[in-house]
Design an enzyme around this catalytic site. Structure first.
Site, PDB file in Angstrom:
ATOM      1  N   HIS A  60       0.860  -1.203   0.015  1.00  0.00           N
ATOM      2  CA  HIS A  60      -0.009  -0.020  -0.052  1.00  0.00           C
ATOM      3  C   HIS A  60       0.737   1.153   0.079  1.00  0.00           C
ATOM      4  CE1 HIS A  60      -3.478  -2.522   0.612  1.00  0.00           C
ATOM      5  NE2 HIS A  60      -2.972  -2.953   1.780  1.00  0.00           N
ATOM      6  N   HIS A  84      -4.359   6.275  -1.432  1.00  0.00           N
ATOM      7  CA  HIS A  84      -4.958   6.283  -0.192  1.00  0.00           C
ATOM      8  C   HIS A  84      -3.893   6.730   0.846  1.00  0.00           C
ATOM      9  CE1 HIS A  84      -8.818   5.819   1.502  1.00  0.00           C
ATOM     10  NE2 HIS A  84      -8.910   4.499   1.699  1.00  0.00           N
ATOM     11  N   PHE A 141      -4.947  -0.072   9.377  1.00  0.00           N
ATOM     12  CA  PHE A 141      -5.860  -0.069   8.043  1.00  0.00           C
ATOM     13  C   PHE A 141      -6.787   1.030   8.383  1.00  0.00           C
ATOM     14  CE2 PHE A 141      -4.092  -4.180   7.787  1.00  0.00           C
ATOM     15  CZ  PHE A 141      -3.353  -3.964   6.319  1.00  0.00           C
ATOM     16  N   ASN A 192      -9.797   1.906   7.626  1.00  0.00           N
ATOM     17  CA  ASN A 192     -11.156   2.086   8.291  1.00  0.00           C
ATOM     18  C   ASN A 192     -11.405   1.996   9.735  1.00  0.00           C
ATOM     19  OD1 ASN A 192     -11.881   1.770   5.414  1.00  0.00           O
ATOM     20  ND2 ASN A 192     -12.807  -0.049   5.493  1.00  0.00           N
ATOM     21  N   ASN A 251     -13.365   6.934   4.972  1.00  0.00           N
ATOM     22  CA  ASN A 251     -13.598   6.008   5.910  1.00  0.00           C
ATOM     23  C   ASN A 251     -12.787   6.156   7.375  1.00  0.00           C
ATOM     24  OD1 ASN A 251     -15.801   4.824   4.697  1.00  0.00           O
ATOM     25  ND2 ASN A 251     -14.140   3.645   3.542  1.00  0.00           N
TER      26      ASN A 251
END
Length: 194
Positions: free
Chosen positions: A17, A22, A68, A70, A116
Protein backbone atom coordinates in the site's frame (compact mmCIF):
# COMPACT_ATOMS: atom_id res chain seq x y z
CA UNK A 1 -7.01 28.15 17.66
CA UNK A 2 -4.77 26.24 19.99
CA UNK A 3 -1.40 24.94 18.91
CA UNK A 4 -1.22 21.48 17.39
CA UNK A 5 0.11 18.67 19.60
CA UNK A 6 -0.64 15.58 17.47
CA UNK A 7 -0.42 15.13 13.70
CA UNK A 8 -1.80 11.90 12.27
CA UNK A 9 -1.33 10.64 8.73
CA UNK A 10 -4.00 8.25 7.47
CA UNK A 11 -3.18 5.31 5.25
CA UNK A 12 -2.89 1.56 5.06
CA UNK A 13 0.17 -0.24 6.46
CA UNK A 14 2.31 -2.61 4.41
CA UNK A 15 4.62 -2.33 1.45
CA UNK A 16 1.82 -3.21 -0.99
CA UNK A 17 0.00 0.00 0.00
CA UNK A 18 3.04 2.26 0.38
CA UNK A 19 2.69 4.22 -2.87
CA UNK A 20 -1.09 4.26 -3.23
CA UNK A 21 -3.21 7.40 -3.44
CA UNK A 22 -4.99 6.36 -0.22
CA UNK A 23 -1.69 6.76 1.65
CA UNK A 24 -1.35 10.50 1.04
CA UNK A 25 -1.68 11.07 4.79
CA UNK A 26 1.16 8.63 5.53
CA UNK A 27 3.20 10.41 2.89
CA UNK A 28 2.66 13.74 4.67
CA UNK A 29 3.88 12.52 8.08
CA UNK A 30 6.73 10.56 6.45
CA UNK A 31 7.84 13.85 4.85
CA UNK A 32 7.83 15.49 8.29
CA UNK A 33 9.98 12.62 9.61
CA UNK A 34 12.44 12.96 6.71
CA UNK A 35 12.81 16.71 7.28
CA UNK A 36 13.32 16.32 11.03
CA UNK A 37 15.67 13.33 10.97
CA UNK A 38 13.47 11.54 13.53
CA UNK A 39 12.55 7.86 13.29
CA UNK A 40 9.31 5.98 13.62
CA UNK A 41 8.91 3.61 16.57
CA UNK A 42 6.18 0.96 16.79
CA UNK A 43 3.91 1.58 19.78
CA UNK A 44 1.52 -1.34 20.26
CA UNK A 45 -0.58 0.42 22.92
CA UNK A 46 -1.34 3.15 20.37
CA UNK A 47 -1.84 0.69 17.48
CA UNK A 48 0.65 2.44 15.24
CA UNK A 49 4.01 4.05 14.71
CA UNK A 50 4.91 7.22 16.61
CA UNK A 51 7.61 9.87 16.66
CA UNK A 52 8.13 13.18 18.41
CA UNK A 53 9.49 16.10 16.39
CA UNK A 54 9.89 19.85 16.76
CA UNK A 55 8.14 22.13 14.29
CA UNK A 56 8.71 25.88 14.67
CA UNK A 57 10.27 25.18 18.07
CA UNK A 58 7.15 23.35 19.27
CA UNK A 59 7.15 19.65 20.21
CA UNK A 60 4.52 17.61 18.39
CA UNK A 61 3.70 13.91 18.25
CA UNK A 62 3.33 12.17 14.89
CA UNK A 63 1.25 9.03 14.43
CA UNK A 64 0.76 6.52 11.61
CA UNK A 65 -2.04 4.12 12.58
CA UNK A 66 -1.28 0.47 11.80
CA UNK A 67 -4.96 -0.43 11.98
CA UNK A 68 -5.77 0.02 8.28
CA UNK A 69 -7.72 3.04 7.12
CA UNK A 70 -11.21 1.96 8.17
CA UNK A 71 -10.15 1.52 11.83
CA UNK A 72 -7.92 4.59 12.16
CA UNK A 73 -10.04 6.04 14.96
CA UNK A 74 -8.91 3.26 17.32
CA UNK A 75 -5.30 4.41 17.07
CA UNK A 76 -6.12 8.13 17.08
CA UNK A 77 -8.37 8.00 20.15
CA UNK A 78 -5.82 5.81 21.99
CA UNK A 79 -3.11 8.42 21.30
CA UNK A 80 -5.32 11.32 22.38
CA UNK A 81 -6.11 9.54 25.65
CA UNK A 82 -2.54 8.39 26.32
CA UNK A 83 -0.95 11.80 25.67
CA UNK A 84 -3.92 13.67 27.23
CA UNK A 85 -4.48 15.75 24.10
CA UNK A 86 -7.83 17.36 23.33
CA UNK A 87 -9.15 16.84 19.75
CA UNK A 88 -8.85 20.57 18.93
CA UNK A 89 -5.05 20.09 19.12
CA UNK A 90 -5.21 17.29 16.51
CA UNK A 91 -4.46 17.51 12.77
CA UNK A 92 -5.41 14.52 10.60
CA UNK A 93 -3.84 14.38 7.11
CA UNK A 94 -5.77 12.31 4.57
CA UNK A 95 -6.39 11.74 0.87
CA UNK A 96 -9.22 13.74 -0.69
CA UNK A 97 -11.04 12.58 -3.83
CA UNK A 98 -12.80 15.92 -4.30
CA UNK A 99 -9.55 17.86 -4.75
CA UNK A 100 -7.27 17.64 -7.77
CA UNK A 101 -3.74 16.30 -7.34
CA UNK A 102 -1.52 19.23 -6.42
CA UNK A 103 -4.15 20.75 -4.13
CA UNK A 104 -4.06 20.70 -0.33
CA UNK A 105 -6.60 22.31 1.97
CA UNK A 106 -6.76 22.82 5.72
CA UNK A 107 -10.05 22.85 7.60
CA UNK A 108 -11.46 22.54 11.09
CA UNK A 109 -14.58 20.55 11.98
CA UNK A 110 -17.02 18.93 9.61
CA UNK A 111 -18.11 15.51 8.47
CA UNK A 112 -16.17 12.65 6.98
CA UNK A 113 -17.04 13.28 3.34
CA UNK A 114 -16.97 9.53 2.66
CA UNK A 115 -13.38 9.15 3.91
CA UNK A 116 -13.49 5.99 6.04
CA UNK A 117 -10.58 6.88 8.32
CA UNK A 118 -12.34 10.13 9.20
CA UNK A 119 -15.66 8.29 9.52
CA UNK A 120 -14.18 5.93 12.13
CA UNK A 121 -12.44 8.75 14.00
CA UNK A 122 -15.56 10.93 14.11
CA UNK A 123 -17.63 7.93 15.20
CA UNK A 124 -15.32 7.18 18.13
CA UNK A 125 -14.87 10.82 19.17
CA UNK A 126 -18.57 11.59 18.78
CA UNK A 127 -17.78 14.76 16.82
CA UNK A 128 -15.60 16.17 14.05
CA UNK A 129 -14.06 19.08 15.96
CA UNK A 130 -10.46 18.57 14.92
CA UNK A 131 -8.21 19.90 12.17
CA UNK A 132 -7.75 18.18 8.82
CA UNK A 133 -5.29 18.44 5.99
CA UNK A 134 -7.01 17.30 2.81
CA UNK A 135 -4.47 16.17 0.20
CA UNK A 136 -6.01 16.06 -3.27
CA UNK A 137 -5.73 12.80 -5.21
CA UNK A 138 -8.40 13.53 -7.83
CA UNK A 139 -11.50 11.53 -8.69
CA UNK A 140 -11.67 8.72 -11.27
CA UNK A 141 -14.90 10.14 -12.71
CA UNK A 142 -17.37 7.50 -11.54
CA UNK A 143 -18.18 6.15 -8.09
CA UNK A 144 -17.73 2.54 -9.25
CA UNK A 145 -14.04 3.26 -9.90
CA UNK A 146 -13.28 4.89 -6.52
CA UNK A 147 -11.95 1.81 -4.67
CA UNK A 148 -9.44 0.76 -7.34
CA UNK A 149 -8.51 4.44 -7.77
CA UNK A 150 -7.64 5.11 -4.12
CA UNK A 151 -5.91 1.74 -3.76
CA UNK A 152 -3.95 2.30 -6.97
CA UNK A 153 -0.78 4.27 -7.61
CA UNK A 154 -0.88 7.73 -9.11
CA UNK A 155 0.80 8.32 -12.46
CA UNK A 156 4.10 10.20 -12.55
CA UNK A 157 2.52 13.64 -13.08
CA UNK A 158 -0.15 13.23 -10.40
CA UNK A 159 2.37 11.75 -7.97
CA UNK A 160 4.65 14.77 -8.41
CA UNK A 161 1.67 17.11 -7.94
CA UNK A 162 0.69 15.33 -4.71
CA UNK A 163 4.28 15.74 -3.48
CA UNK A 164 4.20 19.46 -4.31
CA UNK A 165 0.94 19.88 -2.37
CA UNK A 166 2.43 18.09 0.63
CA UNK A 167 5.48 20.37 0.51
CA UNK A 168 3.23 23.45 0.41
CA UNK A 169 1.29 22.15 3.44
CA UNK A 170 4.52 21.54 5.35
CA UNK A 171 5.62 25.09 4.55
CA UNK A 172 2.57 26.57 6.36
CA UNK A 173 2.67 24.10 9.25
CA UNK A 174 4.76 26.40 11.51
CA UNK A 175 1.86 28.89 11.51
CA UNK A 176 -0.58 26.16 12.55
CA UNK A 177 1.86 24.96 15.22
CA UNK A 178 1.87 28.45 16.72
CA UNK A 179 -1.93 28.56 16.82
CA UNK A 180 -2.40 30.68 13.67
CA UNK A 181 -4.52 28.14 11.81
CA UNK A 182 -6.55 30.74 9.87
CA UNK A 183 -3.37 32.33 8.54
CA UNK A 184 -1.97 28.89 7.63
CA UNK A 185 -5.20 28.14 5.76
CA UNK A 186 -5.09 31.46 3.92
CA UNK A 187 -1.49 30.98 2.81
CA UNK A 188 -1.99 27.36 1.75
CA UNK A 189 -5.24 28.03 -0.07
CA UNK A 190 -3.78 30.96 -2.02
CA UNK A 191 -0.45 29.26 -2.75
CA UNK A 192 0.22 28.52 -6.40
CA UNK A 193 1.79 25.23 -5.31
CA UNK A 194 -1.28 23.88 -3.56
Amino acid sequence: MSALRLIVGLGNPGQEHAQTRHNAGFRFVDSLIERSGARWALDSKLFGETAKVDIAGQPVWLLKPATFMNLSGKSITAALRFWKIEPEHLLVAHDELDLAPGTARLKFDGGHGGQNGLRDTIGLLGHGKFHRLRVGIGHPGHKDRVVPWVLGRAGREDDAAIGTAIDAAIDVLPLAMEGHFSEAMKRLHTSRDA
